[in-house]
Design an enzyme around this catalytic site. Structure first.
Site: not given
Length: 157
Positions: A28-30
């Site tokens: 996932g991407y912050l």
């Protein structure tokens, strides 16, 4: 500064499957900002946070750090929609490691092969299953796919 030099290709057929090892990845991407992509990756009993800088050609700064699995599980809950689900297959050909990502969920149907090189102009053997090069097409980055899944793209019939 650590630098990632990577070329990326679409895959045209399954000949790569024989002899490849596989592992499932949640990522996932912050941040998906092109100047500072921040990724969380969970691979079985290992987890990492990775920060990548803006791409220049096929190169970009990359910093990767191991984190506790429990931290990665919590960080994945904080990530922007949606978390990437893929199986990474690895196979060595002519001294280079190829990583073939077979996407699941909303990115199902997409299979991409990547090779990391020591220099942008390093020659390498092209396996028969490589198709179009998409190294410069940002749509094929995992960060883009997390926000604009492959299933939402217009595809030729």
């Amino acid at each position: 500064m650590p630098v990632e030099i990577e070329r990326k290709f679409l895959v045209t057929h399954d000949a790569w499957r024989e002899g490849a090892s596989a592992r499932r990845i949640a990522q996932g991407y912050l941040s998906r900002d092109p100047d500072r992509v921040v990724r969380v990756r969970l691979i079985g009993d290992q987890a990492f946070v990775t920060i990548k800088g803006r791409r220049s050609g096929i190169s970009r700064a990359e910093f990767e750090y191991p984190v506790p699995v429990i931290d990665a599980e919590e960080l994945l809950k904080l990530c922007l929609p949606s978390v990437i689900d893929k199986t990474r297959h690895e196979i060595e050909i002519a001294g280079f490691l190829w990583e073939i990502d077979e996407f699941h969920g909303s990115n199902a149907g997409l299979i991409v092969a990547e090779i990391e090189l020591p220099a942008e102009d390093t020659p390498f053997e092209r396996p028969s299953w490589l198709g179009e090069e998409v190294s410069s097409d940002s749509r094929y980055t995992n960060s883009y796919l997390s926000g604009s899944p492959y299933s939402t793209w217009a595809h030729d019939a």
